[in-house]
Write a protein that holds these residues in place. Structure first.
Motif, mmCIF file in Angstrom:
data_model
loop_
_atom_site.group_PDB
_atom_site.id
_atom_site.type_symbol
_atom_site.label_atom_id
_atom_site.label_comp_id
_atom_site.label_asym_id
_atom_site.label_seq_id
_atom_site.Cartn_x
_atom_site.Cartn_y
_atom_site.Cartn_z
ATOM 1 N N GLY A 175 -3.952 3.403 -12.968
ATOM 2 C CA GLY A 175 -4.698 2.164 -12.939
ATOM 3 C C GLY A 175 -4.544 1.325 -11.684
ATOM 4 N N ALA A 176 -4.019 0.111 -11.878
ATOM 5 C CA ALA A 176 -3.906 -0.855 -10.794
ATOM 6 C C ALA A 176 -3.042 -0.335 -9.650
ATOM 7 C CB ALA A 176 -3.340 -2.174 -11.331
ATOM 8 N N GLY A 177 -1.982 0.405 -9.978
ATOM 9 C CA GLY A 177 -1.104 0.914 -8.933
ATOM 10 C C GLY A 177 -1.836 1.782 -7.931
ATOM 11 N N SER A 178 -2.715 2.638 -8.431
ATOM 12 C CA SER A 178 -3.467 3.528 -7.560
ATOM 13 C C SER A 178 -4.354 2.743 -6.605
ATOM 14 C CB SER A 178 -4.323 4.487 -8.400
ATOM 15 O OG SER A 178 -5.064 5.347 -7.581
ATOM 16 N N TRP A 179 -5.013 1.723 -7.120
ATOM 17 C CA TRP A 179 -5.949 0.978 -6.279
ATOM 18 C C TRP A 179 -5.253 -0.009 -5.360
ATOM 19 C CZ3 TRP A 179 -10.579 2.690 -5.348
ATOM 20 C CH2 TRP A 179 -11.042 3.706 -6.193
ATOM 21 N N GLU A 180 -4.057 -0.464 -5.737
ATOM 22 C CA GLU A 180 -3.252 -1.250 -4.800
ATOM 23 C C GLU A 180 -2.840 -0.382 -3.601
ATOM 24 O OE1 GLU A 180 -0.119 -2.556 -7.315
ATOM 25 O OE2 GLU A 180 -1.298 -4.186 -8.227
ATOM 26 N N ALA A 196 1.706 4.030 9.159
ATOM 27 C CA ALA A 196 1.572 3.384 7.852
ATOM 28 C C ALA A 196 0.564 4.121 6.986
ATOM 29 C CB ALA A 196 1.154 1.928 8.027
ATOM 30 N N ALA A 197 -0.542 4.565 7.597
ATOM 31 C CA ALA A 197 -1.567 5.281 6.838
ATOM 32 C C ALA A 197 -1.002 6.572 6.255
ATOM 33 C CB ALA A 197 -2.767 5.584 7.732
ATOM 34 N N ALA A 198 -0.251 7.313 7.059
ATOM 35 C CA ALA A 198 0.348 8.560 6.584
ATOM 36 C C ALA A 198 1.356 8.291 5.474
ATOM 37 C CB ALA A 198 1.016 9.292 7.741
ATOM 38 N N GLN A 199 2.161 7.238 5.620
ATOM 39 C CA GLN A 199 3.172 6.918 4.610
ATOM 40 C C GLN A 199 2.537 6.499 3.298
ATOM 41 O OE1 GLN A 199 6.744 7.126 4.993
ATOM 42 N NE2 GLN A 199 6.444 7.049 2.770
ATOM 43 N N VAL A 200 1.534 5.643 3.364
ATOM 44 C CA VAL A 200 0.849 5.205 2.138
ATOM 45 C C VAL A 200 0.231 6.410 1.433
ATOM 46 C CG1 VAL A 200 -1.079 3.875 1.213
ATOM 47 C CG2 VAL A 200 0.405 2.865 2.953
ATOM 48 N N SER A 201 -0.411 7.277 2.200
ATOM 49 C CA SER A 201 -1.042 8.454 1.608
ATOM 50 C C SER A 201 -0.004 9.366 0.964
ATOM 51 C CB SER A 201 -1.812 9.215 2.683
ATOM 52 O OG SER A 201 -2.449 10.345 2.135
ATOM 53 N N ARG A 202 1.128 9.551 1.647
ATOM 54 C CA ARG A 202 2.194 10.399 1.107
ATOM 55 C C ARG A 202 2.717 9.837 -0.211
ATOM 56 N NH1 ARG A 202 5.905 9.561 4.949
ATOM 57 N NH2 ARG A 202 4.627 10.836 6.352
ATOM 58 N N ASP A 203 2.993 8.542 -0.241
ATOM 59 C CA ASP A 203 3.509 7.901 -1.453
ATOM 60 C C ASP A 203 2.479 7.925 -2.574
ATOM 61 O OD1 ASP A 203 5.806 7.376 -0.025
ATOM 62 O OD2 ASP A 203 5.306 5.271 0.366
ATOM 63 N N HIS A 204 1.217 7.764 -2.218
ATOM 64 C CA HIS A 204 0.130 7.751 -3.188
ATOM 65 C C HIS A 204 0.020 9.101 -3.906
ATOM 66 C CE1 HIS A 204 -3.784 6.701 -4.862
ATOM 67 N NE2 HIS A 204 -4.311 7.798 -4.328
ATOM 68 N N THR A 205 0.050 10.173 -3.153
ATOM 69 C CA THR A 205 -0.043 11.502 -3.752
ATOM 70 C C THR A 205 1.185 11.799 -4.595
ATOM 71 O OG1 THR A 205 -1.349 12.298 -1.879
ATOM 72 C CG2 THR A 205 -0.321 13.961 -3.268
ATOM 73 N N ARG A 206 2.364 11.414 -4.103
ATOM 74 C CA ARG A 206 3.604 11.668 -4.836
ATOM 75 C C ARG A 206 3.603 10.925 -6.180
ATOM 76 N NH1 ARG A 206 7.087 9.787 -1.353
ATOM 77 N NH2 ARG A 206 7.300 11.778 -0.243
ATOM 78 N N ALA A 207 3.124 9.676 -6.186
ATOM 79 C CA ALA A 207 3.103 8.891 -7.420
ATOM 80 C C ALA A 207 2.213 9.531 -8.473
ATOM 81 C CB ALA A 207 2.642 7.466 -7.128
ATOM 82 N N THR A 208 1.056 10.023 -8.054
ATOM 83 C CA THR A 208 0.151 10.685 -8.995
ATOM 84 C C THR A 208 0.774 11.960 -9.539
ATOM 85 O OG1 THR A 208 -1.806 9.795 -7.866
ATOM 86 C CG2 THR A 208 -2.147 11.711 -9.282
#
Length: 224
Positions: A175-180, A196-208
């Protein structure tokens, strides 16, 4: 040229049955482990059993369905290794896509992404898993177009349906976490901050990936 022969036209009805069942599997209307009975499907789709049988064979070749002796067709349940392998590769590709997008993003690209972000928040507010899954796919596809690497974009496109399949089961929880996280990625692209873009993307995929594994482990009906 004498070795060429007329090609047989594909059975359109079979392909339509395939597409219908594939979409129902991806959005989890047909959940992993569900039996797919030819007779019932033929009756519900108002077609004969033959195109259903052919479509199930095609779905098995595509990895959506398992054909089991004495049981028949069953919606595939991904193993833990399948999920880990998928997100490992997807994460590396998305990270590179985000890095390239941070270099190339224009104000117009950023505006488009903020528009898709707004669509995502509407789906989150409506608690609409299908809408969130669709919006998520559209967002990542747009980042891929900003990255402007044809080979990378083509490879990511090949993974899009399976990403939707995995994400649809955790869309509400993410939900909200993904869109944040999407919002932070846009900010990084706008600032042309590749790190920063690479780090956010890495964390985003890991969280899912982690949430998917946790959800599957807690649900005996969908255990990987």
């Amino acid at each position: 040229m004498g070795r060429l022969h007329p090609l047989e036209q594909p059975p359109i009805l079979r392909d339509r049955v395939y597409a219908t069942l594939e979409e129902l599997i991806i959005d989890r209307t047909l959940a992993p482990g569900s039996r797919l009975l030819e007779g019932e499907l033929a009756e519900q789709l108002d077609v004969s059993r033959n195109p259903v049988r052919e479509a199930l064979t095609m779905l098995a070749h595509s990895g959506w369905v398992d054909l089991r002796p004495r049981i028949g067709a069953v919606v595939h349940t991904p193993t833990a290794k399948e999920v880990d392998d998928f997100f490992t590769v997807r994460g590396a590709l998305e990270e590179e896509s985000a890095r390239l997008a941070a270099v190339k993003a224009t104000p117009g690209d950023v505006a488009d992404l903020r528009g898709l972000l707004a669509d995502g928040w509407v789906s989150v507010a409506a608690e609409d898993p299908a809408g969130m899954s669709t919006a998520n796919a559209a967002f990542h596809a747009r980042v891929g177009r900003v990255a402007d690497n044809r080979v990378l974009d083509e490879v990511l496109a090949l993974m899009k349906k399976r990403l939707r399949w995995y994400f649809s089961s955790v869309a509400t929880a993410r939900g909200a976490g993904s869109w944040e996280e999407h919002a932070r990625l846009i900010d990084a692209l706008d600032a042309h901050d590749t790190g920063a873009a690479a780090q956010v993307s890495r964390d985003h995929t890991r969280a899912t990936a982690e949430l998917y594994r946790d959800t599957a482990a807690a649900d005996p009906a969908d255990r990987t």
